[in-house]
Write a protein that holds these residues in place. Structure first.
Motif, PDB file in Angstrom:
ATOM      1  N   PHE A 124      -7.261   2.646   1.667  1.00 16.60           N
ATOM      2  CA  PHE A 124      -7.417   3.259   0.352  1.00 16.60           C
ATOM      3  C   PHE A 124      -6.385   4.364   0.151  1.00 16.60           C
ATOM      4  CE2 PHE A 124     -11.938   1.694   0.196  1.00 16.60           C
ATOM      5  CZ  PHE A 124     -11.739   0.891  -0.912  1.00 16.60           C
ATOM      6  N   ALA A 125      -6.114   5.142   1.172  1.00 11.59           N
ATOM      7  CA  ALA A 125      -5.130   6.221   1.057  1.00 11.59           C
ATOM      8  C   ALA A 125      -3.733   5.661   0.798  1.00 11.59           C
ATOM      9  CB  ALA A 125      -5.137   7.070   2.319  1.00 11.59           C
ATOM     10  N   ILE A 126      -3.373   4.605   1.489  1.00 16.17           N
ATOM     11  CA  ILE A 126      -2.061   3.993   1.298  1.00 16.17           C
ATOM     12  C   ILE A 126      -1.951   3.395  -0.105  1.00 16.17           C
ATOM     13  CG2 ILE A 126      -0.577   2.094   2.051  1.00 16.17           C
ATOM     14  CD1 ILE A 126      -1.555   2.675   4.916  1.00 16.17           C
ATOM     15  N   ALA A 127      -3.005   2.732  -0.563  1.00 15.18           N
ATOM     16  CA  ALA A 127      -3.002   2.155  -1.913  1.00 15.18           C
ATOM     17  C   ALA A 127      -2.893   3.250  -2.971  1.00 15.18           C
ATOM     18  CB  ALA A 127      -4.264   1.328  -2.128  1.00 15.18           C
ATOM     19  N   PHE A 128      -3.565   4.366  -2.764  1.00 22.30           N
ATOM     20  CA  PHE A 128      -3.510   5.477  -3.704  1.00 22.30           C
ATOM     21  C   PHE A 128      -2.114   6.079  -3.769  1.00 22.30           C
ATOM     22  CE2 PHE A 128      -4.245  10.018  -4.745  1.00 22.30           C
ATOM     23  CZ  PHE A 128      -4.788   9.842  -5.994  1.00 22.30           C
ATOM     24  N   VAL A 129      -1.479   6.249  -2.622  1.00 20.90           N
ATOM     25  CA  VAL A 129      -0.125   6.800  -2.580  1.00 20.90           C
ATOM     26  C   VAL A 129       0.859   5.847  -3.263  1.00 20.90           C
ATOM     27  CG1 VAL A 129       1.771   7.421  -1.025  1.00 20.90           C
ATOM     28  CG2 VAL A 129      -0.532   8.257  -0.576  1.00 20.90           C
ATOM     29  N   ILE A 130       0.706   4.550  -3.028  1.00 19.98           N
ATOM     30  CA  ILE A 130       1.586   3.569  -3.685  1.00 19.98           C
ATOM     31  C   ILE A 130       1.393   3.612  -5.198  1.00 19.98           C
ATOM     32  CG2 ILE A 130       1.983   1.094  -3.974  1.00 19.98           C
ATOM     33  CD1 ILE A 130       1.472   0.813  -0.953  1.00 19.98           C
ATOM     34  N   LEU A 131       0.149   3.719  -5.643  1.00 17.55           N
ATOM     35  CA  LEU A 131      -0.121   3.814  -7.077  1.00 17.55           C
ATOM     36  C   LEU A 131       0.512   5.070  -7.674  1.00 17.55           C
ATOM     37  CD1 LEU A 131      -1.660   2.679  -9.555  1.00 17.55           C
ATOM     38  CD2 LEU A 131      -3.559   4.130  -8.866  1.00 17.55           C
TER      39      LEU A 131
END
Length: 55
Positions: A16-23
């Motif tokens: 979730f953290a990686i997806a949030f940073v990518i977003l």
């Protein structure tokens, strides 16, 4: 036994953290392009966004 070791290797919070940073990076890139377009031609960008054409 193999399923428990497989689930330990997958960290949901990290995903979730990686997806949030990518977003956030995608939104930042979009905003950079929008601001560059506004700086390049401010009258065209502002006239289409705020006022309808009277013709």
């Amino acid at each position: 036994m193999e399923e428990s070791s497989l689930s330990r290797n997958i960290d949901v919070d990290k995903g979730f953290a990686i997806a949030f940073v990518i977003l956030l990076f995608v939104l930042l890139i979009v905003m950079i392009f929008r601001c560059a377009k506004l700086v390049k031609n401010p009258y065209e960008a502002s006239s289409t966004a705020t006022e309808p054409s009277l013709s």
